[in-house]
Design a protein around this motif. Sequence first.
Motif, PDB file in Angstrom:
ATOM      1  N   ASP A   1      21.767 -42.750  -7.417  1.00 54.23           N
ATOM      2  CA  ASP A   1      22.274 -41.385  -7.386  1.00 54.23           C
ATOM      3  C   ASP A   1      21.093 -40.430  -7.471  1.00 54.23           C
ATOM      4  O   ASP A   1      20.003 -40.812  -7.919  1.00 54.23           O
ATOM      5  CB  ASP A   1      23.224 -41.124  -8.565  1.00 54.23           C
ATOM      6  CG  ASP A   1      24.459 -42.001  -8.513  1.00 54.23           C
ATOM      7  OD1 ASP A   1      24.962 -42.245  -7.398  1.00 54.23           O
ATOM      8  OD2 ASP A   1      24.924 -42.440  -9.578  1.00 54.23           O
TER       9      ASP A   1
ATOM     10  N   PHE B   1      19.474 -36.128  -6.279  1.00 54.75           N
ATOM     11  CA  PHE B   1      19.554 -34.939  -5.437  1.00 54.75           C
ATOM     12  C   PHE B   1      18.165 -34.364  -5.209  1.00 54.75           C
ATOM     13  O   PHE B   1      17.215 -34.653  -5.949  1.00 54.75           O
ATOM     14  CB  PHE B   1      20.475 -33.877  -6.052  1.00 54.75           C
ATOM     15  CG  PHE B   1      20.046 -33.374  -7.404  1.00 54.75           C
ATOM     16  CD1 PHE B   1      19.075 -32.388  -7.542  1.00 54.75           C
ATOM     17  CD2 PHE B   1      20.638 -33.874  -8.561  1.00 54.75           C
ATOM     18  CE1 PHE B   1      18.690 -31.921  -8.787  1.00 54.75           C
ATOM     19  CE2 PHE B   1      20.267 -33.416  -9.807  1.00 54.75           C
ATOM     20  CZ  PHE B   1      19.288 -32.427  -9.928  1.00 54.75           C
TER      21      PHE B   1
ATOM     22  N   ASP C   1      16.415 -30.571  -4.800  1.00 53.53           N
ATOM     23  CA  ASP C   1      16.726 -29.219  -5.255  1.00 53.53           C
ATOM     24  C   ASP C   1      15.730 -28.232  -4.665  1.00 53.53           C
ATOM     25  O   ASP C   1      14.514 -28.371  -4.847  1.00 53.53           O
ATOM     26  CB  ASP C   1      16.662 -29.193  -6.787  1.00 53.53           C
ATOM     27  CG  ASP C   1      17.123 -27.866  -7.383  1.00 53.53           C
ATOM     28  OD1 ASP C   1      17.052 -26.844  -6.694  1.00 53.53           O
ATOM     29  OD2 ASP C   1      17.548 -27.878  -8.550  1.00 53.53           O
TER      30      ASP C   1
ATOM     31  N   ARG D   1      30.684 -25.628  -2.967  1.00 51.74           N
ATOM     32  CA  ARG D   1      30.383 -26.997  -2.557  1.00 51.74           C
ATOM     33  C   ARG D   1      31.252 -27.353  -1.356  1.00 51.74           C
ATOM     34  O   ARG D   1      32.285 -28.011  -1.488  1.00 51.74           O
ATOM     35  CB  ARG D   1      30.612 -27.969  -3.713  1.00 51.74           C
ATOM     36  CG  ARG D   1      30.053 -29.356  -3.428  1.00 51.74           C
ATOM     37  CD  ARG D   1      29.916 -30.198  -4.682  1.00 51.74           C
ATOM     38  NE  ARG D   1      29.205 -31.438  -4.419  1.00 51.74           N
ATOM     39  CZ  ARG D   1      28.855 -32.311  -5.346  1.00 51.74           C
ATOM     40  NH1 ARG D   1      29.161 -32.066  -6.620  1.00 51.74           N
ATOM     41  NH2 ARG D   1      28.205 -33.415  -5.027  1.00 51.74           N
TER      42      ARG D   1
ATOM     43  N   TRP E   1      27.919 -33.642  -0.315  1.00 49.14           N
ATOM     44  CA  TRP E   1      26.485 -33.794  -0.512  1.00 49.14           C
ATOM     45  C   TRP E   1      25.741 -32.461  -0.625  1.00 49.14           C
ATOM     46  O   TRP E   1      24.512 -32.453  -0.780  1.00 49.14           O
ATOM     47  CB  TRP E   1      25.881 -34.603   0.638  1.00 49.14           C
ATOM     48  CG  TRP E   1      26.170 -34.036   2.008  1.00 49.14           C
ATOM     49  CD1 TRP E   1      27.220 -34.339   2.813  1.00 49.14           C
ATOM     50  CD2 TRP E   1      25.387 -33.054   2.714  1.00 49.14           C
ATOM     51  NE1 TRP E   1      27.153 -33.623   3.977  1.00 49.14           N
ATOM     52  CE2 TRP E   1      26.028 -32.825   3.944  1.00 49.14           C
ATOM     53  CE3 TRP E   1      24.213 -32.360   2.432  1.00 49.14           C
ATOM     54  CZ2 TRP E   1      25.542 -31.918   4.884  1.00 49.14           C
ATOM     55  CZ3 TRP E   1      23.720 -31.461   3.369  1.00 49.14           C
ATOM     56  CH2 TRP E   1      24.376 -31.247   4.566  1.00 49.14           C
TER      57      TRP E   1
ATOM     58  N   ARG F   1      21.324 -27.795  -3.665  1.00 43.10           N
ATOM     59  CA  ARG F   1      21.128 -29.190  -4.051  1.00 43.10           C
ATOM     60  C   ARG F   1      21.796 -30.094  -3.037  1.00 43.10           C
ATOM     61  O   ARG F   1      22.974 -29.934  -2.729  1.00 43.10           O
ATOM     62  CB  ARG F   1      21.683 -29.449  -5.453  1.00 43.10           C
ATOM     63  CG  ARG F   1      20.784 -28.868  -6.541  1.00 43.10           C
ATOM     64  CD  ARG F   1      21.295 -29.099  -7.932  1.00 43.10           C
ATOM     65  NE  ARG F   1      20.328 -28.606  -8.911  1.00 43.10           N
ATOM     66  CZ  ARG F   1      20.567 -28.443 -10.203  1.00 43.10           C
ATOM     67  NH1 ARG F   1      21.774 -28.740 -10.692  1.00 43.10           N
ATOM     68  NH2 ARG F   1      19.637 -27.996 -11.004  1.00 43.10           N
TER      69      ARG F   1
ATOM     70  N   PHE G   1      22.844 -33.820  -2.470  1.00 43.29           N
ATOM     71  CA  PHE G   1      23.113 -35.036  -3.225  1.00 43.29           C
ATOM     72  C   PHE G   1      23.139 -36.262  -2.322  1.00 43.29           C
ATOM     73  O   PHE G   1      23.449 -36.178  -1.138  1.00 43.29           O
ATOM     74  CB  PHE G   1      24.462 -34.908  -3.950  1.00 43.29           C
ATOM     75  CG  PHE G   1      24.480 -33.878  -5.042  1.00 43.29           C
ATOM     76  CD1 PHE G   1      24.204 -34.227  -6.357  1.00 43.29           C
ATOM     77  CD2 PHE G   1      24.753 -32.544  -4.749  1.00 43.29           C
ATOM     78  CE1 PHE G   1      24.221 -33.283  -7.357  1.00 43.29           C
ATOM     79  CE2 PHE G   1      24.763 -31.592  -5.745  1.00 43.29           C
ATOM     80  CZ  PHE G   1      24.497 -31.964  -7.063  1.00 43.29           C
TER      81      PHE G   1
END
Length: 402
Positions: A33, A35, A37, A359, A363, A399, A401
């Motif tokens: 996992d 991200f 930024d 969002r 992702w 961000r 992801f």
Amino acid sequence: MTDRWRAAGLAIWLLATGADQAQAFDLDDLHLDGFVDGRLVQPGDEQSWIKGGLGKLRYGGGRFEPGAGGVVLVPWVQITPALTGVLDLRYDPGQRDIVGADEAYLRYRPVSTTAWRWSVKAGAFFPPISLEGTGVGWTSPWTVTPSAINSWVGEELRTIGVEPTLEWRGDAGMLTATAAIFGVNSAAGTLLASSGWNLSDTITPLGGRVRLPNLFGPESTSRTFDEDDNRPGWYAGATWKMPAYGELSVLRYDNDANLDASLHDKPWHTRFWSLGARSELDDLTFLAQGMLGDTGVAYDPVGSTTTHFYAAYVLVGWQRDDWRVAGRIDRFGTGGFNDDFDRNLGEHGMAGTLAVTWRPLDWLRLTGEALRIDSTRNARLGTGLAPRSVDDQFQLAARLFF
């Protein structure tokens, strides 16, 4: 291995040892996992504490800045059905230590068919204080910048030890009791006493240092995760979760530092109470947390300095479809007298944060955040500044992801 990397090396060794001694696992058990930024920032006018100034925000200098917020990688592996290994890595070009590990631990949590369940964590990880840091890389789903309480936890606190947990699940809810024995956190409280409360999403990596104000010497730093007295600290807490109402949590923390230890690097005795609450009503989420404690260090030939501290915040969040809106109010303060400067170096202040998050894709997360902090600290007089400072910071964070 040098002292600088002792904590990180020990934690990573625990992970490797656990994986080596467990039964074989295939690539399907390995997960990643994280991200990337990116930021656009209109910083406050004050020089940031990260650069040795007395500004209380991550960015400072008053100049518009495009830049990278960093990269977070969290590889984790399901070693056995009950045993998990986690490593939290961070690249942050805005920090003193650009690359590092924030966490590295093993967690054993066997399946239970009764109302009781137990687990244990070993390695290096965040103590169970934060109500905000529930996202990947100990980030908040509501804001870019955490509260003053959680900013300090990220800066100076880490559990490097063992944490057993016991759960009881009933019709009315779930009761969780947690305790820990830890070491390598003897310097906790140094930054809080010298710089006061800050609001920043920087996290000190294992083996890293935090920057102290230039008021205490140019390029002055504190090795955050160190063992100065060879005496373990502890904490214990409980959480009561009720599906219809929310949750309440309480924790007592004490690093039990020995102020009589005759060492060059003096330990800081830091202890506090933390009380938190979370509740939801339709599309609204409510978070509230308070902290009260003190930190002290002994100086030769005689005498000691103690800083009393408190902080609290309330966050109200609204979520619908792809949108989240959050508002937070922080109150904070410290009190302490330092003979070296012949004045009270305490502070008091408050901060307001407003964040809007969109969002549109799993992702991608875009967050706009406005933060104002108003604080009064007498230590500013030592640099020719007025005791009171009001500073604003605006960020747009993207961000990605994976």
